[in-house]
Motif scaffolding. Structure first.
Motif, short mmCIF file in Angstrom:
data_model
loop_
_atom_site.label_atom_id
_atom_site.label_comp_id
_atom_site.label_asym_id
_atom_site.label_seq_id
_atom_site.Cartn_x
_atom_site.Cartn_y
_atom_site.Cartn_z
N THR A 299 0.84 -1.21 0.00
CA THR A 299 0.00 0.00 0.00
C THR A 299 0.87 1.25 0.00
OG1 THR A 299 -1.69 -1.20 1.24
CG2 THR A 299 -1.88 1.20 1.18
N ILE A 300 1.92 1.23 0.78
CA ILE A 300 2.82 2.39 0.81
C ILE A 300 3.45 2.61 -0.56
CG2 ILE A 300 5.05 3.22 1.68
CD1 ILE A 300 4.34 2.11 4.39
N LEU A 301 3.92 1.54 -1.16
CA LEU A 301 4.53 1.65 -2.49
C LEU A 301 3.56 2.28 -3.47
CD1 LEU A 301 6.63 -1.35 -3.72
CD2 LEU A 301 7.33 0.87 -2.83
N ASP A 309 -1.21 12.81 -0.96
CA ASP A 309 -0.09 13.11 -0.09
C ASP A 309 -0.46 12.81 1.37
OD1 ASP A 309 2.21 13.97 1.07
OD2 ASP A 309 1.95 16.09 0.60
N ASP A 310 -0.69 11.52 1.63
CA ASP A 310 -0.84 11.07 3.01
C ASP A 310 0.60 10.94 3.52
OD1 ASP A 310 -1.25 9.77 5.37
OD2 ASP A 310 -1.96 7.90 4.46
N SER A 311 1.12 12.07 3.96
CA SER A 311 2.57 12.25 4.00
C SER A 311 3.32 11.15 4.75
CB SER A 311 2.89 13.61 4.62
OG SER A 311 2.07 14.60 4.06
N LEU A 312 2.82 10.76 5.91
CA LEU A 312 3.55 9.75 6.67
C LEU A 312 2.82 8.41 6.64
CD1 LEU A 312 4.75 12.03 9.59
CD2 LEU A 312 5.78 11.69 7.35
N ASP A 313 1.98 8.25 5.63
CA ASP A 313 1.31 6.96 5.38
C ASP A 313 0.49 6.44 6.55
OD1 ASP A 313 1.83 6.09 2.62
OD2 ASP A 313 3.91 6.39 3.19
N VAL A 314 -0.37 7.32 7.04
CA VAL A 314 -1.28 6.90 8.11
C VAL A 314 -2.26 5.86 7.59
CG1 VAL A 314 -2.94 7.72 9.82
CG2 VAL A 314 -1.06 9.20 9.10
N GLU F 41 26.12 7.05 -8.95
CA GLU F 41 25.13 7.57 -8.00
C GLU F 41 24.75 6.55 -6.95
OE1 GLU F 41 22.83 8.10 -11.19
OE2 GLU F 41 23.16 10.26 -11.44
N ARG F 42 24.35 7.08 -5.81
CA ARG F 42 23.78 6.22 -4.78
C ARG F 42 22.26 6.25 -4.91
NH1 ARG F 42 26.21 9.78 -1.49
NH2 ARG F 42 24.26 10.13 -0.40
N VAL F 43 21.66 5.09 -4.74
CA VAL F 43 20.20 5.04 -4.68
C VAL F 43 19.79 4.79 -3.24
CG1 VAL F 43 18.14 3.78 -5.40
CG2 VAL F 43 19.92 4.32 -7.05
N GLU F 44 18.85 5.56 -2.76
CA GLU F 44 18.36 5.36 -1.40
C GLU F 44 16.84 5.24 -1.45
OE1 GLU F 44 19.91 8.41 1.20
OE2 GLU F 44 21.98 7.95 0.67
N THR F 45 16.31 4.56 -0.47
CA THR F 45 14.86 4.36 -0.42
C THR F 45 14.34 4.70 0.96
OG1 THR F 45 15.15 2.52 -1.95
CG2 THR F 45 13.01 2.72 -0.90
N TYR F 46 13.32 5.53 1.01
CA TYR F 46 12.66 5.86 2.27
C TYR F 46 11.18 5.57 2.08
CZ TYR F 46 17.07 8.13 3.18
OH TYR F 46 18.41 8.36 3.37
N ARG F 47 10.73 4.50 2.65
CA ARG F 47 9.37 4.03 2.39
C ARG F 47 9.15 3.96 0.89
NH1 ARG F 47 5.43 6.58 7.01
NH2 ARG F 47 6.01 5.14 8.67
N GLY F 48 8.11 4.57 0.39
CA GLY F 48 7.84 4.45 -1.04
C GLY F 48 8.71 5.32 -1.93
N THR F 49 9.51 6.18 -1.33
CA THR F 49 10.26 7.16 -2.09
C THR F 49 11.65 6.66 -2.42
OG1 THR F 49 9.09 8.85 -0.83
CG2 THR F 49 11.01 9.56 -2.12
#
Ligand SMILES: Nc1ncnc2c1ncn2[C@@H]1O[C@H](COP(=O)(O)OP(=O)(O)O)[C@@H](O)[C@H]1O
Ligand SMILES: Nc1ncnc2c1ncn2[C@@H]1O[C@H](COP(=O)(O)OP(=O)(O)O)[C@@H](O)[C@H]1O
Ligand SMILES: Nc1ncnc2c1ncn2[C@@H]1O[C@H](COP(=O)(O)OP(=O)(O)O)[C@@H](O)[C@H]1O
Lengths: 436, 122, 436, 436, 122, 122
Positions: A299-301, A309-314, F41-49
């Protein structure tokens, strides 16, 4: 007031004192979990959205909310006999002092309101936010709590919600979704990388949330019972399972398990086991935790590719986690472990009941939240200006920075040594004004 | 050879980066700085202490380029960093006497734009 | 020693175990609250002033202080029968093991000493500070605790101090005032802006202080009683009220509610309710918390315009807060809630008694503190040099920095690979010296 | 499963609920203690080595380890009757629900594995690390726990280990030593200064460890007993003594007491008192804490001059501390305080028994650990590459940085607004995709 | 046009700022740096590791000025940054070929001191 | 007088420092910067980003030297900073018009290498 009889149970009282303190700690924990995930220029604002709830929602609950949720009323809303803490004293309720029960429930109202903020960080003005959570507690949280726990119609229908999968998490997530939609995305959303400024804070927050959640779930037994022990152990095992599955998914997909992922996994596991904690076996809890992981993860992906923009994925953490937990409670609940029978124990109907419970709460919460924010917006603009958003809400909303070094900071009131010249240290030896 | 030093807004930094890459600038160095200019001051309060913050966060680019690259580089920065509000920053073009690429010891032209024929340094 | 009879109460023992741990956590919490408020170059020194108290005051209390405070003695000072923990074993005191009571009281002595440091951060040499808090505990804290709680004359006079508004907070604040006056202001005070380097630490500290304070106040019931529950709930509601009022004042005055303000408000509310926690109704606690907010707020505003460099406003937070709480305890105390009668319950005299209590303690503490510091100063200069103050006390007092990155740090003992040349990694494959 | 009789003791259950939560908190506390001590580029990796243990070891313990440690088996290894939590329900074990006992023991397994990581930070690949701690728990921790606490041969021999001096600390330290030797030193070790990036985190970690350790030691009484109170007070006094002695040594040697030193001293004192907590008098605990200080202090000094890159000095803190505590338990244990007789009480043999216990565990743990790591290395290289080590393990193992600011971070999936041009804010007003 | 680069003590930074404002310098950029000079080294200890810290915290000012402003600017810095102890820092005056104001695209003189008549650039 | 600006890898910074001290360079200023060059380049992932990190951490040296010191200083940096992999960094040599020592007000040659006979400034 100290009623003379009957006496409260001393061990139950101890456990509920401890549990109340633990749940109270969850809100600052959330402040760090959320605060670490935003950019440094919004760190304080994000933290304040949680911390302020301790005061605002705490008072609103004590003076108004508790009565509406737990007063003897109708199936839809509680009575008024506890307004202003009237009739709430040290007499026994269940097996503990009534006041303590009120305070324990207050901690749930506080964190539920704070959870919403994750969807709207970095863009909401602080004054309107305070008004919003005060109103939201009365208008949304209170009836939902009454329906499920306060003698209301969902409880009568047989909805199982041990410690708040529906009342707290699905409720907060649906409100979060509505709030994110009404407030619209951050100006940079989808164009710039908006990265967590301090991942150790995220881990600290997750750890303290877990710690506090033992009070949340095992405290929901309202006493030092076997069920408290069961809820406790389930609250330990479920997030362990979620975390492990989450790491495995990440390792499989990208070759790297992330710290933010582990922290998120812990929270998702805690959310998912919340409605089930006192109703299912430890293996059931492990299953619930494990199943919630991929659901939230994907879901987050997906969410982060949308315009939402549910910014912090509540929604992904508390909505998906809470709904998963609520439904699986209907699957795994077993009378031998303290629940009524769920699907596995032969009662397929329970899953339907669970579904009704969460849909009703989600629908009401989403709708009412959207209306409330629009209402607040009539009185005072809720969205910060583009410029303020660029500068950051810490400076613009609070007049502070999270991390300062004082260079270029000029005292506005140079107080004592009038001319801001390079006075020698002698100037400090002048007779001091001493308070009486 | 020239060294271009540009002070820009942090919120434009990524746009500037992109514009530079588009302009075929491949080497650059960035640092966080704070600046004072015509911007309105921020007032902050910490308990009883009220302060005027004279400095605003900025990002500093430092780009070594050969002479004929100066113009497009400056252009790229000007276009990408501008918001039109006070505080957009400045660009300084400094003369450079010599440039070395540490990895190879190559100098000047070769050091910043490999493959390009050596030109007379300054 | 394990005495055979009577048995301690198991629930009371549990509650006091928990409470003792909670109060102990308050001192590191204070380290973060204070540490976040100073400049980065003094962060460790400020934190160490609190953390070291756990060791120094902890031992001094166990070996000496406890006996002088709680030994059977005169109205002025306790006896010597518990010196060196003699006669302090596992026999029951009240309803819990005597040793546990001693440890619980130790945590109060520890934090009281640590509180003082807020007035003198960024300028006191560390060795003399350690000597000072050791002496202060014996000379100032111990008698004050005896007078009010240990069977001394203020207690006999009828002073109500549930958990230490006078003994802990007014006492520490008066000592802080004296210490700030004797040590004189920081060299930059009043000329440069001295800003908090890490506001999230301040919030973390405030949150953990609140969490620990449940042990402080509700633990002061010394058992799992109704009164513990009352004190607990009051400790929840009063700071909520203070925080809300504080935010409203800030919003009204400057349009912005600050995070440092909210953190401060929480602490002020906790301080104010401390003497009242087990004596007043929840609405009384809300009133006390609410009233304390403007008093502390405007004291801070005023103080920061004076030459008094009470750097972290111990006087405004703990002095004003503690005195307000102590006096209002005399107003709001009600027998139905566990106190003796206060003003509202018809006993105006109680306010006077409260006033006497706090004046006596404040006067003694201020005077004795000033003398003690001057005494320590005879042996070893207490004030750091101007130069050390400019460099920062972390480097000069502790030889450390809070945040380092290692650039420009050259190993003084290059240990293994003797010449500090760029050795290839092979050099590390040499046979290792392995401990037996 | 809820068995009907006998009932668990409610106060004992409360205390063990609290203790379990407290010990669980120690692992994130360790994450901060360790995480603050490494360089910023390895902060997350170091924290994850602890945090991941909560999930991995937690599950392994519940499903396998508990049975092997506490199942009825032989003197060497436990039985299989509790595999997969079979037969572990809410029936009473001792005086608390069996499941709760299982969970309490799980927290010990978790932290023991996490402790090892201190010796191998900044250079181990994360996947193999996860495999290693899972295996280690089954192969090393489980038998050691069985031998001493689970009915095994060391317990029968009379080894006294109140809360894990040998099972936890000596065991972890010996494993740490083996792991450090097998993994070899970091590439910069001995040539560059490798400094703590955040000393406040180290203090936070130490403080939370202390807080949690009350559950570790006083919880080991398994109930709300006098012995719990004794263990609690000893857990308060011993580290106080260690901290004070540590500061005095530092002041004597260099003129400056360090914050890292104080944090280390606290941990060493906690370790040293662990095997003794419920067996010795408070003065005995003070002695043990005081004696451990110089031993650990000088071991650290010596170790850092050798080629042994036990990076965060697990051997000096937990090995020396644990061994000192285990041996001194044999000296100071007294029947009046709950132990069997030690040297001072006339039983010199106990010291020998203690020595055997710790040597056996250390030998087995060191050997088995070395083999395990070499085994894992066959499947997947355990050591990170030189290049990854230079870049830092946060980026290379987790694809994250602890502290980011987002400059130069380009979204890989620009999601919504397809072309990454400077879209006006209008683009954000496009109709949103809303989840159903 | 010149670029003045000054390295000063952090504890004098605010005085330098003030002095520059008094000297009518309105634009400047500041960054935190670390310097090595004649200062005595700091020794720090972290557990068994003793280190000599070769670098001291300093603040770096970067100020673009037109030629006739160089003198008063340097003067202001010298006066306000001096303590007389080793470690007070250095000032470098660098030639600049061109300056741009990003907001307007104005160059040189106009870019740093608006309202002042354009002078010949170098 | 010249100002030498060198961008090097953080993990070589201490070696560079050492080499400079050996080369008798006694004054220098260091700052943390980030650079873009030819590095992968470095690839980083923060949750879906998921993000590509375009910038690598570097350390920037700024060293004012008199003219005859330029050569050995550059040499020292080249030798100590090189690893041979892409990303080793660059050295820029800039002309300086004037140098002041803040503590004494001394200028130029005297300001950077005390005891050395004054030479003509540029
Ligand atoms: N003369 C200068 N020298 C160095 N930096 C300058 C100078 N003038 C401006 N700057 C930098 O540019 C930023 C924006 O400058 P300002 O004058 O406010 O903007 P504008 O060019 O839009 O009028 C400042 O914060 C500062 O960092
Ligand atoms: N040659 C130089 N190049 C660059 N910066 C220098 C140079 N010499 C000194 N500095 C900077 O000035 C600071 C003070 O220098 P130092 O020589 O100790 O002072 P002083 O000029 O008082 O003798 C140093 O920490 C460094 O940051
Ligand atoms: N033209 C330039 N201007 C300023 N800094 C540069 C320039 N080119 C490279 N750099 C700096 O040098 C670092 C390494 O550059 P790169 O080109 O990758 O290395 P190499 O010289 O080994 O090919 C970059 O990260 C950047 O900080």
């Amino acid at each position: 007031m100290i009623a003379q009889s009957p006496e409260p149970s001393a061990p139950d009282t101890v456990w509920m004192l401890v549990s109340t303190a633990l749940v109270l700690l969850m809100t600052p924990a959330l402040a760090f979990f959320y605060g670490g995930l935003v950019r440094a220029k919004n760190a304080l604002n994000t933290m304040m959205m949680s911390v302020a709830s301790l005061g605002i929602v705490g008072l609103v609950w004590a003076l108004v909310g508790y009565s509406l949720a737990f007063g003897r009323g109708t199936g839809v809303i509680g009575g008024l006999e506890f307004l202003g803490l009237e009739n709430v004293g040290l007499e026994v309720k269940g097996s503990i002092p009534h006041l303590l029960f009120m305070a324990y429930q207050a901690t749930f109202a506080i964190i539920t309101a704070a959870l919403i903020s994750g969807a709207i960080v970095e863009r909401m003005r602080f004054g309107p936010y305070l008004a919003f959570i005060a109103l939201w507690t009365v208008v949304v949280y209170t009836p939902a709590a009454h329906w499920v726990w306060g003698g209301g119609w969902l409880g009568s229908l047989g909805v199982l919600d041990y410690a708040g999968g529906t009342v707290v998490h699905v409720n907060a997530a649906s409100a979060a979704l509505a709030a994110a939609l009404v407030l619209r995305p951050r100006r940079d959303y989808g164009r710039q990388a908006l990265l967590p400024h301090n991942v150790p804070y995220v881990l600290l927050g997750a750890a303290l949330l877990w710690f506090g959640w033992f009070g949340f779930n095992a405290g929901s037994a309202l006493g030092a019972t076997r069920t408290a022990a069961l809820a406790f152990v389930n609250t330990f095992l479920a997030p362990a399972a979620t975390m492990v599955v989450w790491m495995l998914i990440e390792l499989a997909r990208t070759g790297r398990a992330t710290a933010v992922g582990v922290a998120t996994g812990i929270v998702v596991g805690l959310v998912a086991v919340t409605p089930a904690a006192g109703f299912v076996s430890p293996l059931g809890a492990i299953a619930i935790g494990g199943i919630a992981a991929p659901l939230s993860y994907f879901t987050i992906l997906w969410r982060s590719r949308t315009a939402l923009d549910d910014s912090l994925d509540v929604v992904a953490a508390h909505g998906v986690g809470g709904a998963t937990g609520a439904l699986l409670t209907g699957v795994f609940a077993r009378p031998e472990w303290g629940g009524s029978a769920g699907l596995i124990a032969g009662n397929a109907r329970q899953v339907g009941v669970q579904l009704i419970g969460l849909l009703v709460v989600a629908a009401y919460s989403g709708l009412a939240t959207a209306l409330l924010i629009k209402l607040v917006n009539v009185v005072a603009r809720v969205r910060s200006s583009q410029r303020d958003e660029a500068v950051g809400l810490d400076v613009t909303q609070h007049g502070e920075e999270a991390y300062t070094r004082g260079e270029g900071a000029v005292l506005v009131m140079p107080s004592i040594s009038a001319p801001a010249t390079r006075s020698t240290d002698e100037s400090m030896r002048a007779p001091l004004e001493v308070p009486a | 050879m020239k060294l271009i030093v540009a002070i820009v807004r942090p919120e434009r930094a990524n746009e500037v980066l992109e514009a530079l890459f588009m302009a075929e600038v491949r080497g650059l160095t960035v640092s966080r700085v704070q600046g004072h200019g015509g911007e309105t001051e921020r007032v902050e309060t910490y308990r009883g202490t009220t302060v005027k913050m004279e400095l605003q966060d900025k990002v500093r680019f430092e780009i070594g380029v050969s002479d004929h690259f100066v113009e497009p580089t400056v252009r790229a920065i000007l276009d990408s960093a501008r918001t039109g509000d006070v505080g957009d920053g400045k660009i300084f073009v400094l003369p450079v006497e010599r440039v070395y690429r540490i990895r190879t010891g190559e100098t000047d032209q070769m050091a910043v734009t490999p493959g390009w024929p050596e030109e007379e340094s300054r």
